[in-house]
Design a protein around this motif. Structure first.
Motif, PDB file in Angstrom:
ATOM      1  N   ARG A  38     -11.893 -17.424   8.631  1.00 61.80           N
ATOM      2  CA  ARG A  38     -11.604 -18.847   8.853  1.00 61.80           C
ATOM      3  C   ARG A  38     -12.117 -19.322  10.208  1.00 61.80           C
ATOM      4  O   ARG A  38     -12.646 -20.419  10.320  1.00 61.80           O
ATOM      5  N   ALA A  39     -11.978 -18.515  11.237  1.00 62.97           N
ATOM      6  CA  ALA A  39     -12.461 -18.896  12.569  1.00 62.97           C
ATOM      7  C   ALA A  39     -13.984 -19.006  12.578  1.00 62.97           C
ATOM      8  O   ALA A  39     -14.546 -19.952  13.149  1.00 62.97           O
ATOM      9  N   ARG A  40     -14.666 -18.060  11.939  1.00 64.90           N
ATOM     10  CA  ARG A  40     -16.127 -18.109  11.873  1.00 64.90           C
ATOM     11  C   ARG A  40     -16.583 -19.340  11.089  1.00 64.90           C
ATOM     12  O   ARG A  40     -17.505 -20.046  11.493  1.00 64.90           O
ATOM     13  N   LEU A  53      -9.650 -24.061   8.277  1.00 68.66           N
ATOM     14  CA  LEU A  53      -8.471 -23.278   8.641  1.00 68.66           C
ATOM     15  C   LEU A  53      -7.331 -23.382   7.633  1.00 68.66           C
ATOM     16  O   LEU A  53      -6.457 -22.522   7.600  1.00 68.66           O
ATOM     17  N   ALA A  55     -14.918 -22.137  10.692  1.00 68.26           N
ATOM     18  CA  ALA A  55     -14.623 -23.334  11.488  1.00 68.26           C
ATOM     19  C   ALA A  55     -15.711 -23.581  12.525  1.00 68.26           C
ATOM     20  O   ALA A  55     -16.156 -24.719  12.715  1.00 68.26           O
ATOM     21  N   LEU A  81     -12.263 -28.746  10.806  1.00 67.52           N
ATOM     22  CA  LEU A  81     -11.363 -27.658  11.194  1.00 67.52           C
ATOM     23  C   LEU A  81     -10.216 -27.511  10.207  1.00 67.52           C
ATOM     24  O   LEU A  81      -9.835 -26.394   9.848  1.00 67.52           O
ATOM     25  N   THR A  84      -8.102 -14.361   9.239  1.00 66.20           N
ATOM     26  CA  THR A  84      -8.324 -15.268  10.352  1.00 66.20           C
ATOM     27  C   THR A  84      -9.761 -15.188  10.865  1.00 66.20           C
ATOM     28  O   THR A  84     -10.326 -16.204  11.266  1.00 66.20           O
TER      29      THR A  84
END
Length: 145
Positions: free
Chosen positions: A96-98, A131, A100, A127, A93
């Motif tokens: 993926r967050a970085r 993600l 995004a 996004l 996660t």
């Protein structure tokens, strides 16, 4: 060449980077298709309704605009994805967050235009790519040969 040749590994990396680019292009085109399908037709009260652009013409216009914006949005986004995939050490996660957040950077100029509708769908497309669609991890673990 042997099966453990460095060139063999380079080919695998190239194929995975091409896979990332192809997945991004599909997400990019899907976002622009959504923009074209949901953009309201501009209607002037003085115009004849038969002169309004058709939905197909609007979609084609937006897809043409998408091709114009490839160098401004798509190429930097693919490069950001490649750099994150090659040099990122995390895979879950956090990765993926970085990714995004970084993928929203090429959309900054849309904040200053009157294109909130376009910005919304392109941001959602980026996004979804980061993600959901982006293959993580890009490279398999070293011990899984």
């Amino acid at each position: 060449m042997t099966t453990h040749s460095p060139w063999r590994g380079l080919g695998a990396v190239g194929l995975r980077l091409a896979d990332v680019a192809a997945r991004y292009v599909l997400a990019y085109l899907a976002a622009w298709l959504a923009v074209g399908l949901t953009t309201p037709r501009v209607t002037d009260s003085w115009q004849d309704p038969s002169e309004f652009p058709s939905r197909g013409a609007l979609v084609l216009e937006h897809l043409g605009f998408a091709l114009d914006m490839v160098w401004v949005i798509a190429v930097p986004s693919v490069l950001i994805s490649w750099l994150c995939a090659l040099f990122g050490e995390r895979t879950g996660t956090a990765f993926r967050a970085r990714l995004a957040g970084l993928l929203l950077l090429p959309l900054w100029f849309l904040l200053f235009a009157s294109t909130a509708h376009m910005l919304l769908f392109l941001a959602l497309g980026h996004l979804v790519f980061a993600l959901v669609v982006m293959p993580v991890p890009l490279m398999p673990a070293h011990g899984s040969r």
